[in-house]
Scaffold this motif. Structure first.
Motif, short mmCIF file in Angstrom:
data_model
loop_
_atom_site.label_atom_id
_atom_site.label_comp_id
_atom_site.label_asym_id
_atom_site.label_seq_id
_atom_site.Cartn_x
_atom_site.Cartn_y
_atom_site.Cartn_z
N PRO A 1 -16.11 15.08 19.31
CA PRO A 1 -16.87 15.86 20.36
C PRO A 1 -17.70 16.82 19.78
O PRO A 1 -17.42 16.83 18.25
CB PRO A 1 -15.76 16.55 21.13
CG PRO A 1 -14.59 16.63 20.33
CD PRO A 1 -14.61 15.50 19.41
N SER A 2 -18.54 17.36 20.07
CA SER A 2 -19.61 18.44 19.57
C SER A 2 -18.95 19.75 19.62
O SER A 2 -18.89 20.48 18.82
CB SER A 2 -20.83 18.49 20.39
OG SER A 2 -20.51 18.74 21.62
N TRP A 3 -17.71 20.01 20.69
CA TRP A 3 -16.91 21.38 20.28
C TRP A 3 -15.56 20.84 21.07
O TRP A 3 -15.58 19.88 21.94
CB TRP A 3 -17.80 22.12 21.19
CG TRP A 3 -17.95 22.13 22.61
CD1 TRP A 3 -19.20 21.75 23.16
CD2 TRP A 3 -17.18 22.44 23.66
NE1 TRP A 3 -19.11 21.73 24.58
CE2 TRP A 3 -18.00 22.32 24.94
CE3 TRP A 3 -15.86 22.95 23.93
CZ2 TRP A 3 -17.45 22.24 26.06
CZ3 TRP A 3 -15.35 23.14 25.10
CH2 TRP A 3 -16.07 22.70 26.29
N VAL A 4 -14.53 21.46 20.61
CA VAL A 4 -13.30 21.29 21.16
C VAL A 4 -12.38 22.45 21.20
O VAL A 4 -12.51 23.37 20.26
CB VAL A 4 -12.55 20.14 20.78
CG1 VAL A 4 -12.48 20.17 19.21
CG2 VAL A 4 -11.26 19.65 21.24
N ILE A 5 -11.66 22.83 22.10
CA ILE A 5 -10.86 24.00 22.42
C ILE A 5 -9.42 23.19 22.48
O ILE A 5 -9.21 22.34 23.24
CB ILE A 5 -11.38 25.12 23.43
CG1 ILE A 5 -12.87 25.37 23.20
CG2 ILE A 5 -10.24 26.02 23.38
CD1 ILE A 5 -13.31 26.27 24.20
N CYS A 6 -8.57 23.60 21.83
CA CYS A 6 -7.19 23.20 21.89
C CYS A 6 -6.18 24.31 21.54
O CYS A 6 -6.21 25.49 21.14
CB CYS A 6 -6.96 22.12 20.97
SG CYS A 6 -6.87 22.57 19.36
N LYS A 7 -4.90 23.80 22.15
CA LYS A 7 -4.09 24.72 21.94
C LYS A 7 -3.24 24.67 20.46
O LYS A 7 -3.16 23.53 19.90
CB LYS A 7 -2.78 24.55 22.94
CG LYS A 7 -3.25 25.19 24.23
CD LYS A 7 -2.02 25.00 25.27
CE LYS A 7 -2.31 25.40 26.66
NZ LYS A 7 -1.36 25.11 27.61
N HIS B 1 -3.82 25.00 14.04
CA HIS B 1 -3.63 26.79 14.13
C HIS B 1 -4.78 27.31 14.09
O HIS B 1 -5.92 26.80 13.65
CB HIS B 1 -2.69 26.89 13.05
CG HIS B 1 -0.96 26.31 12.97
ND1 HIS B 1 -0.26 26.84 13.75
CD2 HIS B 1 -0.55 25.24 12.34
CE1 HIS B 1 0.67 26.11 13.69
NE2 HIS B 1 0.75 25.38 12.80
N PRO B 2 -4.74 28.52 14.79
CA PRO B 2 -6.04 29.40 14.89
C PRO B 2 -6.55 29.56 13.52
O PRO B 2 -8.04 29.32 13.59
CB PRO B 2 -5.46 30.54 15.30
CG PRO B 2 -4.37 30.28 16.08
CD PRO B 2 -3.56 29.24 15.34
N GLY C 1 -22.15 18.35 13.58
CA GLY C 1 -21.12 19.04 13.50
C GLY C 1 -20.15 19.01 14.85
O GLY C 1 -20.76 18.85 15.92
N THR C 2 -18.77 19.63 14.67
CA THR C 2 -18.13 19.99 15.65
C THR C 2 -17.38 21.21 15.47
O THR C 2 -16.90 21.50 14.55
CB THR C 2 -16.78 18.66 15.72
OG1 THR C 2 -17.38 17.46 15.87
CG2 THR C 2 -15.88 19.05 16.68
N ARG C 3 -17.35 22.05 16.68
CA ARG C 3 -16.80 23.07 16.47
C ARG C 3 -15.54 23.11 17.01
O ARG C 3 -15.34 22.99 18.29
CB ARG C 3 -17.77 24.21 17.37
CG ARG C 3 -17.23 25.84 17.20
CD ARG C 3 -18.20 26.83 17.54
NE ARG C 3 -19.47 26.60 16.66
CZ ARG C 3 -19.48 27.10 15.58
NH1 ARG C 3 -18.22 27.65 15.01
NH2 ARG C 3 -20.69 27.31 15.02
N LEU C 4 -14.38 23.64 16.16
CA LEU C 4 -13.10 23.47 16.67
C LEU C 4 -12.45 25.03 16.90
O LEU C 4 -12.72 25.68 15.91
CB LEU C 4 -12.25 22.56 15.59
CG LEU C 4 -10.88 22.95 15.87
CD1 LEU C 4 -10.32 22.13 17.22
CD2 LEU C 4 -10.06 22.28 14.69
N THR C 5 -12.02 25.28 18.02
CA THR C 5 -11.59 26.68 18.28
C THR C 5 -10.15 26.30 18.80
O THR C 5 -9.63 25.73 19.65
CB THR C 5 -12.15 27.28 19.58
OG1 THR C 5 -13.57 27.21 19.04
CG2 THR C 5 -11.54 28.74 19.66
N VAL C 6 -9.18 26.81 17.88
CA VAL C 6 -7.80 26.60 18.13
C VAL C 6 -7.15 28.07 18.69
O VAL C 6 -7.32 29.12 18.18
CB VAL C 6 -6.99 26.05 16.72
CG1 VAL C 6 -5.51 26.17 17.33
CG2 VAL C 6 -7.51 25.15 16.42
#
Lengths: 111, 117
Positions: free
Chosen positions: B8-14, B85-86, B111-116
């Protein structure tokens, strides 16, 4: 190891020329590149130069290569506000083939 | 010009979950794909080189068991961040080398922005 150095910031007025400088260490680099990165986006190839060339011009862009000093520059003529971005210099690793990037120069263009 | 897509272009995960990022060359064949990581206001750092049909080559300091790379075809490479992890939060960019390009250009994905969390 290989290293690519760039100044971090450059500010110019709209209509002026911008010159972004870069030094590299790997003398076996065959290609050197300039990439542009707009906020939140990936990299866009602007231009490249083969190591046996001294200069390359492409519309508003002029690349100068001083192989003896391992110095590369990118000149943007008639800089516009749309040119505001981060510009990365990169050299192609002679042995591995991957690109080694500088930290990027943030170009700010003031109206 | 050649186009590389990322999904994806961005993803937020736990924290603790795994995230897969795809990199595709849309109109050319790429025998080699590269995965980079970019921290805020910093340059791109090469994580690994992925060759179609063989194991990826990881840069020093990159954990291969954490960042799983699969290059199953000439147009697709995937990066899986396992047990994220963060501190894995970052901007991940792939590039693909056009097999037929005379000057070995690499084409970059968006690019893909990953936020953990």
């Amino acid at each position: 190891g290989e290293d690519v150095e760039q100044s971090l910031f450059l500010s110019v007025r709209e209509g002026d020329s911008s010159v972004i400088n870069c030094t590299y260490t790997d003398s076996s680099s065959t290609y050197l590149y300039w990439y542009k990165q707009e906020p939140g986006a990936g990299l866009q190839l602007l231009t490249y130069i083969f190591s046996n060339m001294d200069m390359k011009q492409d519309q508003r862009l002029t690349v100068l290569l001083n192989k003896k000093d391992k110095h590369l520059s990118l000149r943007i003529a008639d800089t516009q506000t749309g040119d505001s971005a981060i510009y990365f210099c990169a050299e192609k690793d002679g042995s591995q083939g991957n690109l080694i990037f500088g930290k990027g120069t943030k170009l700010s263009v003031k109206p | 010009g050649a186009v590389v897509s990322q999904h994806p272009s961005w993803v937020i995960c736990k924290s603790g979950t795994s995230v897969k990022i795809e990199c595709r060359s849309l109109d050319f064949q790429a025998t080699t794909m590269f995965w980079y990581r970019q921290f805020p206001k910093q340059s791109l750092m090469l994580m690994a080189t992925s060759n179609e049909g063989s194991k990826a080559t990881y840069e020093q300091g990159v954990e291969k068991d954490k960042f799983l790379i699969n290059h199953a075809s000439l147009t697709l490479s995937t990066l899986t961040v396992t047990s994220a992890h963060p501190e894995d939060s970052s901007f991940y960019i792939c590039s693909a080398r056009d097999r037929d390009s005379g000057y070995n250009e690499q084409f970059f994905g968006p690019g893909t922005r990953l936020t953990v969390l």
